[in-house]
Design a protein around this motif. Structure first.
Motif, mmCIF file in Angstrom:
data_model
loop_
_atom_site.group_PDB
_atom_site.id
_atom_site.type_symbol
_atom_site.label_atom_id
_atom_site.label_comp_id
_atom_site.label_asym_id
_atom_site.label_seq_id
_atom_site.Cartn_x
_atom_site.Cartn_y
_atom_site.Cartn_z
ATOM 1 N N LEU A 123 0.824 -1.205 0.000
ATOM 2 C CA LEU A 123 0.000 0.000 0.000
ATOM 3 C C LEU A 123 0.860 1.259 0.000
ATOM 4 O O LEU A 123 0.586 2.221 -0.728
ATOM 5 C CB LEU A 123 -0.924 -0.009 1.221
ATOM 6 N N VAL A 124 1.924 1.266 0.808
ATOM 7 C CA VAL A 124 2.796 2.441 0.882
ATOM 8 C C VAL A 124 3.614 2.590 -0.405
ATOM 9 O O VAL A 124 3.753 3.693 -0.948
ATOM 10 C CB VAL A 124 3.726 2.334 2.109
ATOM 11 N N ALA A 125 4.142 1.466 -0.903
ATOM 12 C CA ALA A 125 4.960 1.529 -2.117
ATOM 13 C C ALA A 125 4.149 2.032 -3.302
ATOM 14 O O ALA A 125 4.673 2.750 -4.164
ATOM 15 C CB ALA A 125 5.541 0.147 -2.423
ATOM 16 N N ASP A 126 2.870 1.682 -3.339
ATOM 17 C CA ASP A 126 2.021 2.097 -4.456
ATOM 18 C C ASP A 126 1.892 3.623 -4.538
ATOM 19 O O ASP A 126 1.659 4.172 -5.616
ATOM 20 C CB ASP A 126 0.643 1.450 -4.310
ATOM 21 N N LEU A 127 2.058 4.282 -3.403
ATOM 22 C CA LEU A 127 1.976 5.746 -3.398
ATOM 23 C C LEU A 127 3.141 6.386 -4.140
ATOM 24 O O LEU A 127 3.019 7.507 -4.656
ATOM 25 C CB LEU A 127 1.949 6.267 -1.955
ATOM 26 N N PHE A 128 4.275 5.700 -4.214
ATOM 27 C CA PHE A 128 5.484 6.271 -4.805
ATOM 28 C C PHE A 128 5.771 5.735 -6.199
ATOM 29 O O PHE A 128 6.628 6.278 -6.899
ATOM 30 C CB PHE A 128 6.694 5.998 -3.895
ATOM 31 N N TRP A 129 5.086 4.675 -6.595
ATOM 32 C CA TRP A 129 5.321 4.121 -7.926
ATOM 33 C C TRP A 129 4.602 4.946 -8.984
ATOM 34 O O TRP A 129 3.478 5.415 -8.789
ATOM 35 C CB TRP A 129 4.823 2.680 -8.008
ATOM 36 N N ALA A 130 5.240 5.090 -10.135
ATOM 37 C CA ALA A 130 4.574 5.696 -11.292
ATOM 38 C C ALA A 130 3.521 4.718 -11.808
ATOM 39 O O ALA A 130 3.608 3.509 -11.546
ATOM 40 C CB ALA A 130 5.604 5.991 -12.379
ATOM 41 N N PRO A 131 2.520 5.206 -12.533
ATOM 42 C CA PRO A 131 1.475 4.310 -13.046
ATOM 43 C C PRO A 131 2.023 3.103 -13.793
ATOM 44 O O PRO A 131 1.478 1.995 -13.676
ATOM 45 C CB PRO A 131 0.659 5.226 -13.959
ATOM 46 N N ALA A 132 3.092 3.297 -14.547
ATOM 47 C CA ALA A 132 3.658 2.175 -15.314
ATOM 48 C C ALA A 132 4.363 1.155 -14.433
ATOM 49 O O ALA A 132 4.659 0.045 -14.882
ATOM 50 C CB ALA A 132 4.637 2.720 -16.352
ATOM 51 N N GLN A 133 4.645 1.511 -13.175
ATOM 52 C CA GLN A 133 5.369 0.605 -12.269
ATOM 53 C C GLN A 133 4.443 -0.125 -11.292
ATOM 54 O O GLN A 133 4.915 -0.970 -10.533
ATOM 55 C CB GLN A 133 6.395 1.401 -11.456
ATOM 56 N N ARG A 134 3.160 0.185 -11.300
ATOM 57 C CA ARG A 134 2.280 -0.363 -10.272
ATOM 58 C C ARG A 134 2.041 -1.862 -10.411
ATOM 59 O O ARG A 134 1.529 -2.487 -9.484
ATOM 60 C CB ARG A 134 0.954 0.406 -10.279
ATOM 61 N N TRP A 135 2.413 -2.440 -11.554
ATOM 62 C CA TRP A 135 2.334 -3.891 -11.684
ATOM 63 C C TRP A 135 3.303 -4.590 -10.724
ATOM 64 O O TRP A 135 3.154 -5.792 -10.440
ATOM 65 C CB TRP A 135 2.647 -4.299 -13.126
ATOM 66 N N LEU A 136 4.284 -3.826 -10.213
ATOM 67 C CA LEU A 136 5.252 -4.415 -9.278
ATOM 68 C C LEU A 136 4.596 -4.882 -7.981
ATOM 69 O O LEU A 136 5.191 -5.650 -7.221
ATOM 70 C CB LEU A 136 6.355 -3.395 -8.961
ATOM 71 N N SER A 137 3.369 -4.405 -7.707
ATOM 72 C CA SER A 137 2.671 -4.878 -6.511
ATOM 73 C C SER A 137 2.376 -6.365 -6.586
ATOM 74 O O SER A 137 2.231 -7.024 -5.549
ATOM 75 C CB SER A 137 1.368 -4.094 -6.316
ATOM 76 N N VAL A 138 2.299 -6.913 -7.801
ATOM 77 C CA VAL A 138 2.039 -8.354 -7.951
ATOM 78 C C VAL A 138 3.227 -9.179 -7.463
ATOM 79 O O VAL A 138 3.072 -10.031 -6.578
ATOM 80 C CB VAL A 138 1.677 -8.700 -9.412
ATOM 81 N N PRO A 139 4.455 -8.981 -8.011
ATOM 82 C CA PRO A 139 5.581 -9.783 -7.499
ATOM 83 C C PRO A 139 5.883 -9.518 -6.032
ATOM 84 O O PRO A 139 6.302 -10.427 -5.312
ATOM 85 C CB PRO A 139 6.760 -9.378 -8.396
ATOM 86 N N LEU A 140 5.668 -8.272 -5.569
ATOM 87 C CA LEU A 140 5.905 -7.980 -4.155
ATOM 88 C C LEU A 140 4.932 -8.750 -3.272
ATOM 89 O O LEU A 140 5.325 -9.341 -2.258
ATOM 90 C CB LEU A 140 5.773 -6.473 -3.912
#
Length: 499
Positions: free
Chosen positions: A29-46
């Motif tokens: 949830l916190v990391a999603d605040l700092f990721w650019a829209p193109a990087q938000r897929w990283l929430s899946v592997p995390l």
């Protein structure tokens, strides 16, 4: 005046799987605040990494001495991490891995907020993990709500979809009613026994003085919230609309992870806290099992929507899983009989998780070309996507209990054996009739896959890699369970023996 200490001992190692998942949820949830829209897929592997680490920690705890925490005294602990709890937690965490894989492309296609989606999903998983280890009424109730509250939001997460909002509202309203009834039952149990600890409740209920109508009513009322969670009749009305209105990965989550949490709570309540009243709740559960499997199968016959059919199928499957609990009363006083009932339930849950998630994964794959999810869209799938058609037919055969996917047959046989050992032939007969009814709609769907098609082959779309991975994982597990089912039976026996 004697002072009573309220200081509780805390063992963080016992909480490790739940703490890892909770920490991962907050991190996503916190990391999603700092990721650019193109990087938000990283929430899946995390999220996947956190759940896998939690799964490894659960396996490690299964090999260690049982650990207890939140203890006011050596015999009064609210949280116990033993092999019984770990068995449910492994099913929950392994199923969550598959659900996370299924959700990767759903997030992109439906434009769902990735951070909120994974946070809510993992928060609900935390409730499912703590449910299996809770050993008092209050902890069970809190765990039940932690599972449910994020699920309401997940169902309605597609903010621009009126059907999704309606599904979430129905889910919420029926849950509120079921929880209120459960809370009333728990209040009555506390009034009769003077304790919230399950072991102490069982000791108090063993006293003949507690044999009163109010006690029986309290026990039946307490079961309501957990009957809702496992979608047992009459708390099942939310299932078809909620599954159809929710994102399909969320429907898969509700059908397996949420259901597993509900059964964990039911087993703890009945086999630990309310064991002296097995003669009261046993017949109630047997009737619920019959009503649930019959209602689920009969209504499934009329379905023309893939997700709604799987929804009613999951209701029927819940009826099968309830059967061992209904049989357990006939074995009250015989530890082996009670253990056999728990073992049959665990075996069925593990196999059901693999084959049902596999079916949902195939539905998601087909849905990329046919988002309407009508059963007619599956006709002739073999001519467009032959491998996908074969795999879906395999999962449908498993759910029906047919070769070559004999894992489902083995699951049903373990339940039949528990029924026969419990000397309830009428329940075995009802289950056999329902198995034949279910065979019709599973087989009809499977045969349609290899019939003539009404769609153009060019309309087929490539199955996303994450969905392919989910299908591969569930298919592999189902094949292994079909070839060598003994290992899951041994694991279930070890878990129930420790319990």
């Amino acid at each position: 005046m004697t002072l009573v200490s309220v200081t509780q001992s805390v063992n963080l190692v016992a909480l490790l799987p739940a703490l890892i998942v909770a920490g991962t949820a907050l991190l996503v949830l916190v990391a999603d605040l700092f990721w650019a829209p193109a990087q938000r897929w990283l929430s899946v592997p995390l999220s996947l990494a956190g759940v896998v680490v939690a799964l490894v920690s659960a396996f490690a705890l299964a090999r260690a001495t049982p650990r207890a925490t939140f203890c006011l005294s050596p015999g009064a602990c609210s949280y116990v991490e033993d092999r019984f709890a770990v068995a449910f937690q492994v099913i929950v965490l392994a199923s969550t891995v598959v659900v996370l894989l299924l959700g990767r492309h759903e997030l992109a296609d439906s434009r769902l907020p990735a951070g909120e989606y994974h946070f809510l999903l993992l928060a609900s998983v935390v409730g499912a993990l703590t449910m299996a280890s809770s050993r008092d009424l209050l902890s069970l109730l809190v765990s039940l709500e932690v599972v449910s509250l994020p699920a309401f939001v997940l169902v309605g997460l597609r903010r621009d979809d009126a059907r999704s909002a309606e599904a979430a509202l129905k889910f919420f309203l029926i849950s509120v009613i079921a929880t209120a009834v459960t809370l009333m039952g728990m209040s009555l149990v506390y009034g009769v026994t003077g304790s919230l600890q399950l072991d102490q409740v069982a000791t108090a209920l063993s006293d003949p003085a507690t044999r009163q109508p109010v006690t029986s009513a309290a026990i039946v009322l307490t079961l309501a919230g957990f009957a809702f969670k496992v979608s047992a009749v009459p708390f099942h009305a939310w299932v078809p609309d909620t599954y159809q209105g929710a994102p399909v990965p969320v429907a898969a989550f509700l059908s397996v992870v949420s259901k597993t949490a509900g059964f964990a709570g039911l087993v703890l309540l009945l086999m630990v806290g309310f064991r002296p009243y097995a003669d009261v709740w046993g017949p109630v559960l047997a009737v619920l099992a019959v009503l649930t499997m019959t209602a689920g199968n009969l209504v499934a016959l009329r379905q023309r929507h893939a997700v709604r059919l799987l929804a009613w199928s999951s209701v029927a499957q819940a009826g099968y899983i309830l059967v061992p609990l209904g049989v357990a009363a006939s074995g009250y006083g015989r530890t082996n009989a009670l253990g056999a009932a728990e073992s049959a339930l665990l075996v069925y849950l593990a196999i059901y998780a693999a084959m049902n998630l596999g079916a949902f994964a195939c539905v998601i794959a087909v849905g990329r070309r046919s988002p309407g999810q009508l059963l007619g869209d599956y006709r002739g799938l073999a001519s467009r996507q032959p491998l996908l058609a074969v795999v879906l037919a395999f999962f449908l055969a498993a759910l029906a209990g047919l070769p070559p996917a004999v894992a489902g047959l083995f699951a049903k046989l373990t339940v039949f054996r528990a029924v026969i050992d419990g000397h309830l032939p009428w329940l075995a007969a009802v289950m056999a009739v329902n198995t034949v009814i279910a065979l019709y709609y599973y087989a009809t769907w499977a045969f349609a896959l290899f019939g003539p098609t009404t769609l153009e082959p060019a309309a087929a779309r490539t199955v996303p890699s994450f969905v392919t991975g989910a299908i591969a994982v569930t298919a592999t597990v189902t094949v292994v369970l079909s070839v060598y089912p003994e290992w899951v039976l041994r694991a279930a026996d070890l878990a129930t023996r420790a319990h």
